[in-house]
Design a protein around this motif. Structure first.
Motif, PDB file in Angstrom:
ATOM      1  N   GLN A   3       0.846  -1.185   0.000  1.00 43.88           N
ATOM      2  CA  GLN A   3       0.000   0.000   0.000  1.00 43.88           C
ATOM      3  C   GLN A   3       0.883   1.236   0.000  1.00 43.88           C
ATOM      4  O   GLN A   3       1.930   1.259   0.649  1.00 43.88           O
ATOM      5  CB  GLN A   3      -0.925  -0.001   1.219  1.00 43.88           C
ATOM      6  N   LEU A   4       0.444   2.264  -0.710  1.00 41.13           N
ATOM      7  CA  LEU A   4       1.158   3.537  -0.734  1.00 41.13           C
ATOM      8  C   LEU A   4       0.429   4.535   0.151  1.00 41.13           C
ATOM      9  O   LEU A   4      -0.800   4.645   0.093  1.00 41.13           O
ATOM     10  CB  LEU A   4       1.239   4.081  -2.164  1.00 41.13           C
ATOM     11  N   GLN A   5       1.194   5.245   0.949  1.00 44.66           N
ATOM     12  CA  GLN A   5       0.614   6.210   1.878  1.00 44.66           C
ATOM     13  C   GLN A   5       1.164   7.595   1.583  1.00 44.66           C
ATOM     14  O   GLN A   5       2.373   7.806   1.663  1.00 44.66           O
ATOM     15  CB  GLN A   5       0.928   5.835   3.318  1.00 44.66           C
ATOM     16  N   CYS A  22       5.366  10.230  -0.221  1.00 42.60           N
ATOM     17  CA  CYS A  22       4.688   8.944  -0.420  1.00 42.60           C
ATOM     18  C   CYS A  22       5.649   7.828  -0.069  1.00 42.60           C
ATOM     19  O   CYS A  22       6.787   7.804  -0.562  1.00 42.60           O
ATOM     20  CB  CYS A  22       4.234   8.827  -1.869  1.00 42.60           C
ATOM     21  N   ALA A  23       5.186   6.912   0.754  1.00 47.06           N
ATOM     22  CA  ALA A  23       6.005   5.775   1.146  1.00 47.06           C
ATOM     23  C   ALA A  23       5.189   4.494   1.040  1.00 47.06           C
ATOM     24  O   ALA A  23       3.991   4.493   1.341  1.00 47.06           O
ATOM     25  CB  ALA A  23       6.511   5.959   2.571  1.00 47.06           C
ATOM     26  N   PRO A  24       5.803   3.401   0.658  1.00 49.19           N
ATOM     27  CA  PRO A  24       5.091   2.125   0.597  1.00 49.19           C
ATOM     28  C   PRO A  24       5.037   1.463   1.969  1.00 49.19           C
ATOM     29  O   PRO A  24       5.874   1.731   2.830  1.00 49.19           O
ATOM     30  CB  PRO A  24       5.943   1.311  -0.377  1.00 49.19           C
ATOM     31  N   SER A  25       4.069   0.588   2.142  1.00 48.39           N
ATOM     32  CA  SER A  25       3.933  -0.128   3.412  1.00 48.39           C
ATOM     33  C   SER A  25       5.024  -1.181   3.572  1.00 48.39           C
ATOM     34  O   SER A  25       5.357  -1.568   4.698  1.00 48.39           O
ATOM     35  CB  SER A  25       2.558  -0.778   3.490  1.00 48.39           C
ATOM     36  N   LYS A  26       5.573  -1.640   2.445  1.00 53.02           N
ATOM     37  CA  LYS A  26       6.689  -2.577   2.463  1.00 53.02           C
ATOM     38  C   LYS A  26       7.716  -2.099   1.445  1.00 53.02           C
ATOM     39  O   LYS A  26       7.360  -1.576   0.396  1.00 53.02           O
ATOM     40  CB  LYS A  26       6.223  -3.987   2.093  1.00 53.02           C
ATOM     41  N   SER A  27       8.966  -2.280   1.749  1.00 56.04           N
ATOM     42  CA  SER A  27      10.011  -1.795   0.843  1.00 56.04           C
ATOM     43  C   SER A  27      10.922  -2.949   0.440  1.00 56.04           C
ATOM     44  O   SER A  27      10.783  -4.077   0.915  1.00 56.04           O
ATOM     45  CB  SER A  27      10.813  -0.680   1.515  1.00 56.04           C
ATOM     46  N   GLY A  28      11.851  -2.619  -0.468  1.00 51.09           N
ATOM     47  CA  GLY A  28      12.819  -3.619  -0.900  1.00 51.09           C
ATOM     48  C   GLY A  28      12.468  -4.320  -2.193  1.00 51.09           C
ATOM     49  O   GLY A  28      13.178  -5.231  -2.609  1.00 51.09           O
ATOM     50  N   PHE A  29      11.382  -3.895  -2.828  1.00 54.16           N
ATOM     51  CA  PHE A  29      10.983  -4.491  -4.102  1.00 54.16           C
ATOM     52  C   PHE A  29      11.529  -3.657  -5.254  1.00 54.16           C
ATOM     53  O   PHE A  29      11.965  -2.521  -5.066  1.00 54.16           O
ATOM     54  CB  PHE A  29       9.463  -4.581  -4.196  1.00 54.16           C
ATOM     55  N   ARG A  30      11.467  -4.210  -6.458  1.00 51.51           N
ATOM     56  CA  ARG A  30      11.893  -3.460  -7.639  1.00 51.51           C
ATOM     57  C   ARG A  30      10.826  -2.451  -8.016  1.00 51.51           C
ATOM     58  O   ARG A  30       9.645  -2.785  -8.084  1.00 51.51           O
ATOM     59  CB  ARG A  30      12.151  -4.409  -8.796  1.00 51.51           C
ATOM     60  N   ILE A  31      11.250  -1.199  -8.241  1.00 46.41           N
ATOM     61  CA  ILE A  31      10.326  -0.141  -8.616  1.00 46.41           C
ATOM     62  C   ILE A  31      10.870   0.557  -9.842  1.00 46.41           C
ATOM     63  O   ILE A  31      12.053   0.919  -9.865  1.00 46.41           O
ATOM     64  CB  ILE A  31      10.150   0.892  -7.482  1.00 46.41           C
TER      65      ILE A  31
END
Length: 120
Positions: A3-5, A22-31
């Motif tokens: 989720q993006l907040q 804006c920050a994601p609820s989980k990080s470390g993925f490819r964007i």
């Protein structure tokens, strides 16, 4: 599920500034692409600014010279610095990221939106 907040919306007078984050609820993925869109009252959603993974940026003509998009790849966050705001900048602003979660195909993720109101 990611989720993006968004944060940082609010009300300002014309000529003022706001900074959206804006920050994601989980990080470390490819964007790859990160962007900000907005939806003025009674109008369709439109692209405000985009930043690619290589740092290339693109802006709507109406915000060039006033808005600056930036991304932090270490934190997977994207920000929008908005200066010299005008009443026509009023609207709901949405964060967008294109994310590949755990090696899956890239898909689009949207925040729930943050309201920006600029009074004359």
């Amino acid at each position: 599920q990611v989720q993006l907040q968004e944060s940082g919306g609010g009300s300002v007078q014309a000529g003022g500034s706001l900074r959206l984050s804006c920050a994601p609820s989980k990080s470390g993925f490819r964007i790859n692409n990160m962007a900000w869109y907005r939806q003025p009252p009674g109008k369709q959603r439109e692209l405000v600014a985009l930043v690619k993974v290589d740092g290339t940026k693109d802006y709507a003509e109406s915000v060039k010279g006033r808005f600056t998009i930036s991304r932090d790849n270490a934190q997977d966050t994207v920000a929008l610095q908005m200066n010299n705001l005008k009443p026509e900048d009023t609207g709901d602003y949405y964060c967008y990221q294109r994310i590949s979660v755990n090696g899956e195909p890239f898909r689009e993720y949207w925040g729930q939106g943050t309201q920006v109101t600029v009074s004359s």
